[in-house]
Write a protein that holds these residues in place. Structure first.
Motif, PDB file in Angstrom:
ATOM      1  N   SER B 121     -16.946-106.615  78.742  1.00  0.00           N
ATOM      2  CA  SER B 121     -16.807-105.791  79.939  1.00  0.00           C
ATOM      3  C   SER B 121     -15.089-105.678  80.229  1.00  0.00           C
ATOM      4  O   SER B 121     -14.297-106.457  79.299  1.00  0.00           O
ATOM      5  N   GLY B 123     -12.752-106.056  82.446  1.00  0.00           N
ATOM      6  CA  GLY B 123     -12.204-107.385  83.039  1.00  0.00           C
ATOM      7  C   GLY B 123     -12.186-108.381  82.037  1.00  0.00           C
ATOM      8  O   GLY B 123     -11.212-109.219  81.893  1.00  0.00           O
TER       9      GLY B 123
ATOM     10  N   GLY E  40     -17.793-108.509  84.475  1.00  0.00           N
ATOM     11  CA  GLY E  40     -18.833-109.050  83.403  1.00  0.00           C
ATOM     12  C   GLY E  40     -20.210-109.089  84.108  1.00  0.00           C
ATOM     13  O   GLY E  40     -21.126-109.561  83.443  1.00  0.00           O
ATOM     14  N   LYS E  43     -21.909-104.121  86.270  1.00  0.00           N
ATOM     15  CA  LYS E  43     -21.461-102.783  86.721  1.00  0.00           C
ATOM     16  C   LYS E  43     -21.638-101.824  85.985  1.00  0.00           C
ATOM     17  O   LYS E  43     -22.255-100.629  86.366  1.00  0.00           O
ATOM     18  N   THR E  44     -20.974-101.698  85.054  1.00  0.00           N
ATOM     19  CA  THR E  44     -20.655-100.440  84.014  1.00  0.00           C
ATOM     20  C   THR E  44     -22.181-100.113  83.562  1.00  0.00           C
ATOM     21  O   THR E  44     -22.456 -99.081  83.434  1.00  0.00           O
ATOM     22  N   THR E  45     -22.714-101.241  82.861  1.00  0.00           N
ATOM     23  CA  THR E  45     -23.950-101.299  82.422  1.00  0.00           C
ATOM     24  C   THR E  45     -24.964-100.320  83.519  1.00  0.00           C
ATOM     25  O   THR E  45     -25.613 -99.322  82.968  1.00  0.00           O
TER      26      THR E  45
HETATM   27  N1  LIG Z   1     -22.049-103.269  73.756  1.00  0.00           N
HETATM   28  C1  LIG Z   1     -22.186-104.704  74.252  1.00  0.00           C
HETATM   29  N2  LIG Z   1     -22.942-105.434  73.553  1.00  0.00           N
HETATM   30  C2  LIG Z   1     -23.263-106.813  74.079  1.00  0.00           C
HETATM   31  N3  LIG Z   1     -22.951-106.849  75.270  1.00  0.00           N
HETATM   32  C3  LIG Z   1     -22.332-106.214  76.060  1.00  0.00           C
HETATM   33  C4  LIG Z   1     -22.024-104.966  75.589  1.00  0.00           C
HETATM   34  N4  LIG Z   1     -21.401-104.198  76.547  1.00  0.00           N
HETATM   35  C5  LIG Z   1     -21.353-105.088  77.755  1.00  0.00           C
HETATM   36  N5  LIG Z   1     -21.836-106.396  77.299  1.00  0.00           N
HETATM   37  C6  LIG Z   1     -21.735-107.598  78.171  1.00  0.00           C
HETATM   38  O1  LIG Z   1     -22.631-107.298  79.372  1.00  0.00           O
HETATM   39  C7  LIG Z   1     -22.027-107.676  80.415  1.00  0.00           C
HETATM   40  C8  LIG Z   1     -21.929-106.704  81.522  1.00  0.00           C
HETATM   41  O2  LIG Z   1     -20.842-105.895  81.103  1.00  0.00           O
HETATM   42  P1  LIG Z   1     -20.451-104.550  81.922  1.00  0.00           P
HETATM   43  O3  LIG Z   1     -19.415-104.003  81.358  1.00  0.00           O
HETATM   44  O4  LIG Z   1     -21.631-103.900  82.505  1.00  0.00           O
HETATM   45  O5  LIG Z   1     -19.732-105.418  83.113  1.00  0.00           O
HETATM   46  P2  LIG Z   1     -18.803-105.151  84.395  1.00  0.00           P
HETATM   47  O6  LIG Z   1     -19.548-105.451  85.555  1.00  0.00           O
HETATM   48  O7  LIG Z   1     -18.692-103.582  84.259  1.00  0.00           O
HETATM   49  O8  LIG Z   1     -17.557-105.571  84.236  1.00  0.00           O
HETATM   50  P3  LIG Z   1     -15.995-105.374  84.428  1.00  0.00           P
HETATM   51  O9  LIG Z   1     -15.960-105.326  85.985  1.00  0.00           O
HETATM   52  O10 LIG Z   1     -15.265-106.440  83.830  1.00  0.00           O
HETATM   53  O11 LIG Z   1     -15.921-103.851  83.914  1.00  0.00           O
HETATM   54  C9  LIG Z   1     -20.898-108.570  79.841  1.00  0.00           C
HETATM   55  O12 LIG Z   1     -21.210-109.800  80.003  1.00  0.00           O
HETATM   56  C10 LIG Z   1     -20.314-107.960  78.700  1.00  0.00           C
HETATM   57  O13 LIG Z   1     -19.988-108.987  77.943  1.00  0.00           O
END
Ligand SMILES: Nc1ncnc2c1ncn2[C@@H]1O[C@H](COP(=O)(O)OP(=O)(O)OP(=O)(O)O)[C@@H](O)[C@H]1O
Ligand SMILES: Nc1ncnc2c1ncn2[C@@H]1O[C@H](COP(=O)(O)OP(=O)(O)OP(=O)(O)O)[C@@H](O)[C@H]1O
Ligand SMILES: [Mg+2]
Ligand SMILES: [Mg+2]
Lengths: 254, 230, 306, 254, 230
Positions: B121, B123, E40, E43-45
């Motif tokens: 992600s 962060g 992590g 949120k993005t997911t």
């Molecule tokens: N393409 C991917 N393949 C495997 N794991 C992933 C992938 N993308 C994200 N992750 C994992 O999924 C989890 C959630 O990621 P995400 O990007 O949704 O977090 P986030 O809440 O947006 O974080 P941030 O605030 O740091 O942007 C993280 O632990 C990340 O390591």
């Protein structure tokens, strides 16, 4: 994927044959300018198995030549990145070598290397390597700032690392270009055989042209097309597999 | 003395207005300092100049006693051919292995070391990148929004960890979070637009150390001062 | 004579691909005639990019076949090449045409026609010599540049097209015949231009230091040709050549062999391999006239019948 | 830059000549195999001005052929991006077209186009276009997600825009490859002349080869090298200027 | 009803742990909402899933009444062949030209419209990108750290502007700034790691409108609640 490339090729081949027959009709050309379908069929029956062996022979040489070309292009592209005088000279040499049509260089190659496998390989590699070199130079010369910054800042940047970073970041392009250049390896081998006249489908092609036998030429072209499609399909499979290995599967991209 | 900027003038080619018109300031001694200011005021430009890979400018920047400056920013990426843990380990001198493990732990990256960088992600990417800088040799580390995409709780933990671990090093932290810079930084250099003179003013922060209690009213005063200056 | 050192395995580089034009060379190799003379010879095919003279100088080959114009050019540049036999008594290079459209009896008929020549090839020299016999200049006819494919002739855009009478000539003739068209050939010999064709060569050094090896080689080679053009051996010869030239149908091969026989041994008295010094002299003169060599090379001194 | 490429080429050419003379000495070869310097000089004096005209003629055709190839490669690469059946077919056709050595296809081209300028141009373009196509396909097939996202999300993405974005983002690579392929345009023209035309340096080269006149071949190769270097240098200048126009001067990069 | 997530389960291929294990929440009505949580956490997911260009997941996400969802994020770039102003103008429907000019003014981008995107500072890039989304047709706009590199003062101004301009639209704002989401958002969905159940809790924010006075104690309470939940 594999059968798809093949049947697509067959469609194109048949379309081209149709086109030739149409030209024949329109201009009222005789059988000796463009063979009739019956003639073509007879010729195919007569020479197919022999040409098949020749084409296999050519394919084997093309594969080795292709590998050679990839190595050569990589080395030259890496050396050509050097900004010093030697690097510039090598780049100029690489470009100029290409500027000479193989037809002019071939006699010299045959004299120096004899008419064995070595000349065939060298010519195949030479024809195939330059387009690879072009792409490789383009890729290796462009910095990937966001990745390279750390290594440059901390004094860790070596040319090996730089090449690795740029190659990895452009892996999709590299794979496309490398697989696509398979065609050129085939062409290179055939041209070498054509001029060196020792073996392979290029040799058969030479004789067919000498005898003005377009039917044989067309059969040879059919086999060349099939084998090129096969090799290309194989490389594309390897490419897909490789990219799968390099870039771990991710849940979509953004 | 850490950083001494004298009469910096700079205008980007083709730009209408100058970024810096006679900018001067100085930062004294090691410690955790901040470079603060509205978006577009020139923080990144100045940081790159200090690190020696910015554009050519008029004036002088001196960093006496600083043999090695590193500049990190939030868009950096790690190569993709092996996992994040391996990449960090590879650039860590053997003597700093323990420190590396310590940092990975306190930055909350344990779950990420086996992943490729592209799978992290935002962060997590920020933190992985910062980790590898912290195990290098440096006297001054510039962190240009290096933690921009990390949540506040984690960020506080990270800043305190850094401050505890490197009491003798110099840091220049670029962030848009007023309370954060006021709380953790020793001096906050506030950059202002060229209409204001002087273009930079220095404001003392609370320079909070780990386990030190927070004086809320002092914090509020410092924050106000910074916001007013900007 | 003094004892000669052993040369080891020998290479014999031909001028062209394996086909009927080299039938005697192939026969000598296939029937073990070289071995019978105690020599170990590899017969290698030639091709468009092969030059036996260069290979002789570089030591890649010990014997070879080169065209007369190649030999004379090489001599002009100081190459130590010598001619030890001339297989074709009559140059097989002729011009094919369609008699229903044109008649070419003498070079005078060339006027106003489109004539195919391979610029730089020996057919160009021959054609120019032919034109010169009737005082024709380049303005009197159109010279058309001949390449790898016959389309311009087949389409009727060119009136005269150079072919090897005994090889391509038979094949093209067959093609057109089958389409109901007649063809004829114009033979430069008939117009008095006797430009020598291919000949067997070696280096002067080899000839002087290993005269007996050269003799043995030549003996085996000429024996090969003798048997190859012996009508009594025809079936055996055809079977052998079919192994090497799989692209020509048997009836055509038979025709090719017949024509080759006439050119190698025009009369029963002809000694196979005889060097026709007069023809060589004419060849040199033609080349000198056309500025293809800067000065006379006295080719006679390089013709040696061992 | 312009004189640099030229003098670098001259150095390489002289080095190659020196190498040949060394071989000549070592193996005690006659002037027929490798011409002596005097021979070379005389030949040069005799044919230089004629060959110069030929080389200029070739260069002119090469430039037009190069343009044609660029257009062709762009069109095919763009169409080849289509994921539908037609796109795949065109891509296969483009690949297969390349698999045929020009020596085999030339007769068909000459049947269709005759042996004038058109065939020369077409063959030059064909030889030059495929390496371009390879790179272009590599570049046009790879999304630039961070830029394209908005247009995709808002339903604004058209193929023209997609091509524009990818071309612009990869402008450095495109310029390198396009300039570099100048060499291939030269080669293509020479090969076409070698096989089918009655003009140009390729035609003279072929005659020299028929006459086994290495001195003439070397003079021709010298001129080819000079003109290729010139054209390359010119294109590289244009490339630098273009990139300057595209990417506004910035105060360093990060 | 704006967004209704039911029993979402998802694990990235090759990942050890799931990102979502039975995640459910719902957001009601239009307005400015936030998605909050540690770096992590996913949120993005989740945002990408809601926008319909995320990975395939188990469970259901419904957005009744939302015909058009847009997803914007902070790393987006504008093409380089013409200046930022032209690019924005080009994607603005004629009827929204005035709104576009208004936005450019309030976002402090007047000085940037003649520059190429690559010449902007990070925060300027954020704002330019957001501007072009705001002139599109949408019912729900997801802003994934879209203002991460903008200073707080400017950010507040931007948020208030958006709220004033689009009272009837839905927004899902992803940010790491607790006080900001507490202050300006109507509901704050706090995502937590899979160990906690429920994985998402909704907390009411102050939903501050332009010119509305700030109730500091209410803000503090909301902030505390959010931080505790996370
Ligand atoms: N393409 C991917 N393949 C495997 N794991 C992933 C992938 N993308 C994200 N992750 C994992 O999924 C989890 C959630 O990621 P995400 O990007 O949704 O977090 P986030 O809440 O947006 O974080 P941030 O605030 O740091 O942007 C993280 O632990 C990340 O390591
Ligand atoms: N390469 C460039 N060419 C022209 N102008 C530039 C260039 N880079 C930056 N600028 C301009 O210079 C000014 C300062 O930019 P800089 O990136 O230093 O700002 P910043 O303080 O880091 O902003 P932010 O907080 O948004 O990152 C900005 O107005 C920007 O538009
Ligand atoms: Mg910045
Ligand atoms: Mg995120």
């Amino acid at each position: 994927m594999l059968p798809k490339r093949i049947y697509q090729f067959v469609i194109i081949y048949l379309a081209a044959l149709g086109g030739l027959q149409a030209i024949k009709l329109v201009f009222a050309l005789s059988d000796y300018v463009i063979p009739s379908p019956a003639d073509l069929w007879q010729t195919a029956e007569a020479v197919f198995s022999r040409y098949l062996g020749d084409a296999l022979n050519t394919l084997a040489v093309a594969i080795v030549g292709h590998l050679l070309a990839i190595v050569l292009a990589t080395v030259v592209a890496i050396i050509g990145r050097l900004t010093n005088w030697a690097g510039a000279l090598i780049k100029v040499a690489a470009y100029n070598l290409q500027a000479y049509p193989i037809v002019a260089v071939a006699p010299i190659i045959f004299i120096l290397l004899g008419d064995g496998l070595a000349s065939r390989l060298l010519i195949a590699a030479m024809i195939c390597y330059f387009p690879l070199l072009l792409s490789f130079i383009g890729i290796f010369a462009e910095p990937v700032v966001d990745i390279e910054h750390f290594y440059t800042m901390t004094g860790r940047m070596r040319w090996q690392l730089e090449v690795k970073i740029r190659a990895f970041e452009n892996n999709a392009k590299l794979i496309t270009v490398t697989a696509g250049s398979a065609t050129l390896a085939m062409v290179g081998t055939i041209v070498a055989e054509f001029f060196g006249a020792n073996a392979g489908i290029g040799y058969s092609l030479r004789i067919a042209l000498y005898q003005s036998d377009l039917a044989k030429v067309l059969v040879a072209l059919f086999l060349i097309g099939i084998f090129t499609s096969l090799y290309l399909a194989l490389l594309e499979r390897i490419g897909v597999w490789l990219q799968h290995k390099l870039v771990l599967p991710t849940g979509g991209t953004l | 003395m850490l950083i001494d900027c004298r009469n910096i003038r700079y205008r980007y080619p083709n730009a209408e207005a100058a970024v810096f018109a006679d900018l001067s300031f100085c930062l004294r001694g090691p410690g955790f300092h901040a470079l603060f200011g509205p978006s577009g005021v020139g923080k990144t430009t100045l940081a790159r100049m200090i690190a020696g890979n910015g554009p050519r400018y008029e004036g002088r920047i001196e960093t006496p006693g600083v043999a090695r400056t590193l500049y990190s920013y939030n868009l950096e990426r790690l190569p993709g051919w092996s996992c994040v843990g391996d990449h960090i380990a590879k650039v860590t001198p053997p003597s700093r292995r323990e420190r590396m493990a310590d940092l990975i732990g306190s930055f909350g990256l344990e779950g990420c070391i086996d992943a490729r960088f592209s799978q992290l992600s935002l962060g997590q990417k920020n933190r992985a990148n910062l980790t590898r800088y912290l195990v290098q040799d440096f006297d001054l580390l510039i962190m240009d929004e290096s933690l921009a995409n990390v949540d506040e709780t984690t960020r506080e933990k990270i800043l305190l960890k850094i401050k505890g671990m490197f009491p003798d090093k110099g840091f220049l932290y670029i962030s848009h979070n007023v309370s954060e810079v006021a709380k953790f930084c020793r001096e906050v250099v506030v950059l202002r637009n060229t209409a204001k003179q002087p273009q930079a003013v220095s404001i003392a922060g609370l320079d909070l150390a780990p386990d030190q209690p927070l004086d809320k009213s002092r914090l509020e005063r410092a924050m106000l001062e910074i916001v007013h200056a900007a | 004579g003094p004892p000669e050192g052993d040369l080891g395995p020998l290479t014999y580089r031909l001028k062209w691909l394996f086909n009927v034009s080299v039938v005697g060379d192939l026969y000598a190799g296939a029937e073990g005639l070289f071995e019978a003379e105690g020599l170990q010879v590899t017969v290698k095919p030639g091709g468009p990019e092969k030059d036996a003279i260069k290979e002789l100088e570089l030591g890649h080959a010990q014997f070879g076949v080169a065209s007369a114009d190649q030999v004379i050019r090489a001599l002009a540049k100081g190459s130590p090449v010598v001619v030890i036999a001339q297989i074709f008594q009559q140059n097989p290079l002729q011009w094919i045409y369609r008699p229903d459209r044109n008649r070419f009896e003498t070079p005078a008929d060339f006027r106003g026609k489109t004539l195919g020549v391979t610029f730089g090839g020996n057919d160009e020299a021959i054609m120019r010599a032919l034109m010169a016999t009737r005082g024709l200049s380049e303005q009197d006819a159109t010279l058309f540049s001949v390449r790898y494919d016959y389309t311009p002739f087949l389409e009727g855009r060119v009136d005269l097209w150079p072919v090897y009478r005994n090889a391509q000539g038979v094949i093209i003739e067959d093609k057109l015949r089958r389409a109901g068209e007649a063809v004829a050939f114009f033979d430069p010999n008939a117009a008095g231009v006797r430009f020598v064709a291919n000949s067997v060569i070696t280096t002067r050094a080899l000839l002087e230091q290993h005269p007996r090896t050269v003799q043995k080689f030549l003996k085996a080679l000429l024996e090969g040709w003798r048997r190859a053009v012996d009508p009594a051996q025809a079936e055996r010869v055809l079977a052998m050549i079919q192994l090497h030239d799989r692209d020509t149908a048997l009836p055509l091969l038979r025709q090719q062999l017949d024509i080759t026989r006439q050119m190698v041994r025009p009369t029963a008295e002809t000694v196979i391999g005889r060097i026709d010094a007069a023809a060589w002299k004419q060849t040199e003169e033609i080349m000198l006239t056309q500025n293809l060599i800067p000065a006379a090379v006295n080719v006679a001194s390089s013709l040696v019948s061992p």
